[in-house]
Design a protein around this motif. Structure first.
Motif, PDB file in Angstrom:
ATOM      1  N   THR A  91       0.856  -1.183   0.000  1.00  0.00           N
ATOM      2  CA  THR A  91       0.000   0.000   0.000  1.00  0.00           C
ATOM      3  C   THR A  91       0.890   1.231   0.000  1.00  0.00           C
ATOM      4  OG1 THR A  91      -1.825  -1.068   1.182  1.00  0.00           O
ATOM      5  CG2 THR A  91      -1.723   1.323   1.284  1.00  0.00           C
ATOM      6  N   HIS A 113      -1.214  -3.382 -10.560  1.00  0.00           N
ATOM      7  CA  HIS A 113      -2.448  -3.146  -9.819  1.00  0.00           C
ATOM      8  C   HIS A 113      -2.916  -4.349  -9.007  1.00  0.00           C
ATOM      9  CE1 HIS A 113      -3.235  -4.181 -14.065  1.00  0.00           C
ATOM     10  NE2 HIS A 113      -4.100  -5.042 -13.559  1.00  0.00           N
ATOM     11  N   GLN A 117      -1.725  -1.016  -4.087  1.00  0.00           N
ATOM     12  CA  GLN A 117      -2.815  -0.057  -4.052  1.00  0.00           C
ATOM     13  C   GLN A 117      -2.262   1.294  -3.634  1.00  0.00           C
ATOM     14  OE1 GLN A 117      -5.863  -0.083  -1.099  1.00  0.00           O
ATOM     15  NE2 GLN A 117      -4.573  -0.946   0.513  1.00  0.00           N
ATOM     16  N   ARG A 230      -8.255  -4.142   1.063  1.00  0.00           N
ATOM     17  CA  ARG A 230      -7.633  -3.613  -0.151  1.00  0.00           C
ATOM     18  C   ARG A 230      -8.669  -3.173  -1.184  1.00  0.00           C
ATOM     19  NH1 ARG A 230      -2.564  -4.366  -1.326  1.00  0.00           N
ATOM     20  NH2 ARG A 230      -2.991  -4.660  -3.536  1.00  0.00           N
ATOM     21  N   SER A 231      -9.697  -3.976  -1.364  1.00  0.00           N
ATOM     22  CA  SER A 231     -10.697  -3.648  -2.385  1.00  0.00           C
ATOM     23  C   SER A 231     -11.465  -2.391  -2.044  1.00  0.00           C
ATOM     24  CB  SER A 231     -11.657  -4.816  -2.581  1.00  0.00           C
ATOM     25  OG  SER A 231     -12.330  -5.090  -1.373  1.00  0.00           O
ATOM     26  N   ARG A 234      -8.841   0.570  -2.810  1.00  0.00           N
ATOM     27  CA  ARG A 234      -8.133   0.626  -4.104  1.00  0.00           C
ATOM     28  C   ARG A 234      -8.591   1.863  -4.888  1.00  0.00           C
ATOM     29  NH1 ARG A 234      -5.331  -3.187  -6.397  1.00  0.00           N
ATOM     30  NH2 ARG A 234      -6.241  -4.807  -5.102  1.00  0.00           N
TER      31      ARG A 234
END
Length: 235
Positions: A91, A113, A117, A230-231, A234
Motif C-alpha cells: 500500500t 495493480h 494499491q 484492499r478492495s 483501491r
C-alpha cells in the motif's frame, strides 16, 4: 539508462523484473522530474541513489508480507519493493493529491495493480480511522525524525510487525536520542541495520523497530484485515 557498473547489482536485486525496474526508472527521470517528484539533479543517480538503495531493504521483509509505505512520494521505497518482490502486497500511503495521481498512473503503467494499491491520506488519520489499514511491515524514507516517525507508523503495524525506516548518516544519533520515545509509543528498542552489504556501496542504513505492545486506543488488527480492506481502498 542503467549504468554498466550497476548492471550486476540491479540484476541480482530485480531478477527477471529488471525491465520493469528500468521502466519505472524512466518514469521517474521523465514524468517524475516534470511533476516535481524527483529533482533534475537526481536523474543521473536514479539507480544507485534511489532504486538500488531501496531494493536492498527487501532483505528485511519476510515472504508474502503486507507492506505500507508511508509518505510514499514518488514510490520510494514502496514501488521499488513491489517490483523487486512480487510476493509482497504493498500500500502506497501519500497525503498529497499530485503525488497520489503520479503513483496511481505508475501502478497502472507498470501493471502492478494486482499487488499495489494507492491510498491518499495521512498515516495518523488512516491508523485511527473507522476501518484502519494494518501491515506486517511499515516503510518510510526521508519522512521525519524517528520519534515522529514512530508515532505515525507504529500504529499502522500489526502487533509483532515492524517499522523499517530508511535513514542517513544521522541514524545512530536518532536511535540514541529517540529510543525512550519509541518505547512509549509501543516499540521495542530500535535496531540499526545496514542493508545490501556487498551489493551496494555504501549500504543502505535502516532503523528497524518491532511493535511489541499496544498503546492508546488503537484496536488490535491483523495483516489478514489489511488484505481484506484492499478492495475498499483501491484507487
Amino acid at each position: 539508462m542503467l549504468p554498466p557498473e550497476l548492471t550486476e547489482a540491479a540484476a541480482r536485486l530485480f531478477g527477471d523484473r529488471l525491465d520493469l525496474a528500468a521502466a519505472y526508472a524512466e518514469l521517474l527521470v521523465t514524468d517524475g522530474v516534470v511533476r516535481g517528484l524527483i529533482g533534475p539533479r537526481e536523474a543521473p543517480r536514479i539507480w544507485d541513489r534511489h532504486l538500488l538503495n531501496c531494493a536492498v531493504v527487501g532483505e528485511l521483509i519476510p515472504t508474502d508480507a503486507t507492506v505500507i509505505d508511508v509518505g510514499s512520494g514518488a514510490g520510494l521505497p514502496g514501488l521499488v519493493l513491489a517490483i523487486a518482490r512480487p510476493d509482497l502486497q504493498v500500500t502506497l500511503l501519500e497525503p498529497l493529491a499530485r503525488r497520489t495521481a503520479f503513483l496511481a498512473e505508475a501502478v497502472e503503467t507498470l501493471g502492478l495493480h494486482d499487488s499495489v494499491q494507492v491510498l491518499r491520506g495521512r498515516a495518523e488519520e488512516v491508523a485511527a480511522g473507522p476501518d484502519p489499514v494494518r501491515g506486517d511491515v511499515v516503510t518510510a524514507r526521508a519522512v521525519a525524525p524517528l520519534d515522529r516517525l514512530a508515532a505515525w507508523c507504529l500504529p499502522l503495524a500489526v502487533l509483532g510487525g515492524r517499522l523499517v525506516a530508511l535513514k542517513g548518516a544521522s541514524a545512530a544519533e536518532e536511535v540514541v536520542e529517540h529510543a525512550s520515545a519509541v518505547h512509549r509509543l509501543g516499540g521495542a528498542e530500535p535496531v540499526l541495520r545496514r542493508c545490501g552489504e556487498g551489493i551496494v556501496d555504501p549500504p543502505t542504513v535502516v532503523v528497524e523497530i518491532v511493535r511489541d505492545r499496544m498503546v492508546g486506543p488503537t484496536p488490535r488488527a491483523s495483516a489478514k484485515k489489511t488484505r481484506a480492506s484492499r478492495s475498499r481502498h483501491r484507487r
